[in-house]
Design a protein around this motif. Sequence first.
Motif, PDB file in Angstrom:
ATOM      1  N   ALA A  26       0.827  -1.209   0.000  1.00 11.02           N
ATOM      2  CA  ALA A  26       0.000   0.000   0.000  1.00 11.02           C
ATOM      3  C   ALA A  26       0.860   1.256   0.000  1.00 11.02           C
ATOM      4  O   ALA A  26       0.619   2.199  -0.771  1.00 11.02           O
ATOM      5  CB  ALA A  26      -0.929  -0.004   1.218  1.00 11.02           C
ATOM      6  N   PHE A  27       1.882   1.276   0.856  1.00  7.88           N
ATOM      7  CA  PHE A  27       2.756   2.446   0.889  1.00  7.88           C
ATOM      8  C   PHE A  27       3.641   2.519  -0.353  1.00  7.88           C
ATOM      9  O   PHE A  27       4.012   3.618  -0.787  1.00  7.88           O
ATOM     10  CB  PHE A  27       3.617   2.437   2.161  1.00  7.88           C
ATOM     11  N   PHE A 163      11.522  -5.719 -17.163  1.00  5.75           N
ATOM     12  CA  PHE A 163      12.198  -7.000 -16.988  1.00  5.75           C
ATOM     13  C   PHE A 163      11.729  -7.724 -15.727  1.00  5.75           C
ATOM     14  O   PHE A 163      11.840  -8.949 -15.638  1.00  5.75           O
ATOM     15  CB  PHE A 163      13.712  -6.786 -16.938  1.00  5.75           C
ATOM     16  N   ALA A 164      11.218  -6.969 -14.759  1.00  4.79           N
ATOM     17  CA  ALA A 164      10.782  -7.581 -13.504  1.00  4.79           C
ATOM     18  C   ALA A 164       9.505  -8.398 -13.682  1.00  4.79           C
ATOM     19  O   ALA A 164       9.339  -9.428 -13.021  1.00  4.79           O
ATOM     20  CB  ALA A 164      10.560  -6.505 -12.443  1.00  4.79           C
ATOM     21  N   VAL A 165       8.612  -7.965 -14.572  1.00  2.30           N
ATOM     22  CA  VAL A 165       7.325  -8.647 -14.726  1.00  2.30           C
ATOM     23  C   VAL A 165       7.496 -10.114 -15.131  1.00  2.30           C
ATOM     24  O   VAL A 165       6.984 -11.013 -14.446  1.00  2.30           O
ATOM     25  CB  VAL A 165       6.417  -7.892 -15.724  1.00  2.30           C
ATOM     26  N   LEU A 179       1.291  -6.105  -9.552  1.00  3.33           N
ATOM     27  CA  LEU A 179       1.635  -4.826  -8.934  1.00  3.33           C
ATOM     28  C   LEU A 179       2.669  -4.095  -9.786  1.00  3.33           C
ATOM     29  O   LEU A 179       2.564  -2.882 -10.002  1.00  3.33           O
ATOM     30  CB  LEU A 179       2.183  -5.045  -7.529  1.00  3.33           C
ATOM     31  N   THR A 180       3.644  -4.821 -10.302  1.00  5.60           N
ATOM     32  CA  THR A 180       4.687  -4.210 -11.133  1.00  5.60           C
ATOM     33  C   THR A 180       4.118  -3.684 -12.440  1.00  5.60           C
ATOM     34  O   THR A 180       4.540  -2.641 -12.942  1.00  5.60           O
ATOM     35  CB  THR A 180       5.811  -5.231 -11.403  1.00  5.60           C
ATOM     36  N   VAL A 185       2.554   1.178 -15.648  1.00  2.24           N
ATOM     37  CA  VAL A 185       1.590   2.102 -16.254  1.00  2.24           C
ATOM     38  C   VAL A 185       1.665   3.475 -15.586  1.00  2.24           C
ATOM     39  O   VAL A 185       1.652   4.510 -16.269  1.00  2.24           O
ATOM     40  CB  VAL A 185       0.160   1.524 -16.148  1.00  2.24           C
ATOM     41  N   VAL A 186       1.758   3.498 -14.264  1.00  3.65           N
ATOM     42  CA  VAL A 186       1.854   4.765 -13.539  1.00  3.65           C
ATOM     43  C   VAL A 186       3.126   5.513 -13.932  1.00  3.65           C
ATOM     44  O   VAL A 186       3.119   6.736 -14.096  1.00  3.65           O
ATOM     45  CB  VAL A 186       1.829   4.529 -12.020  1.00  3.65           C
TER      46      VAL A 186
END
Length: 218
Positions: A26-27, A163-165, A179-180, A185-186
């Motif tokens: 969340a943070f 690359f993390a996804v 989440l990644t 996108v953000v």
Amino acid sequence: MNLQHWISLFAEQVQNTSFPEWIAVAFGVTEVLLARKNNILLYPAGIISTIITTWLMFSVKLYAESLLNAYYLIMSIYGWVYWIKKRNTSPIPVSYTSKKEWEITALIIGVGWLFLFSALKYFTPSTTPVWDAWVSCTAWAGMWLLAKRKVENWILLNVSNLFAVPLLFHKELPLMACLTIFLFVVAISGYFDWKKIAGPRQGNNNDGGTFSKKTASA
């Protein structure tokens, strides 16, 4: 593995996610959204997320990940101090990366990758040392540019995210992979928002950077 497998794995992860993990996520999301808005509160949010994540990684004996998050903590504190307004001075403006800063960025990536790859390959049972090292060193460089309020920080962070996804899916961590993707996108949106704040490239500063007349909101 079929789609049903991933859906089941995702649902299982959500059910088994601990309260501290949810707080950290969340943070972490809050940090990215605040960074997109160019708000200095991104750093306290990031510090809270990083402290919890570091503890979680250490508790499951992921010592390399703990070290990486310790770096994030140091960079967050550095970035927060760097952004703070000093008396009788203007806030640090959003700007484009100078040639000298690109050289430092390349050095962070090169040295960081070599260090992490060597550590993962020779001192851990990692099965993906090349990929792990690349994700981490590009994130290191992106965090450094973020602390300097450089528009291009979003590019480096999204190279890391890109690359993390697949790495997270490979490790059967679909919740973190999703989440990644959200962070990816953000970060795209953040890049264009920061370009608007910085404005068009203007005259060079002393070290080759290009600063906007606009300053960031703190």
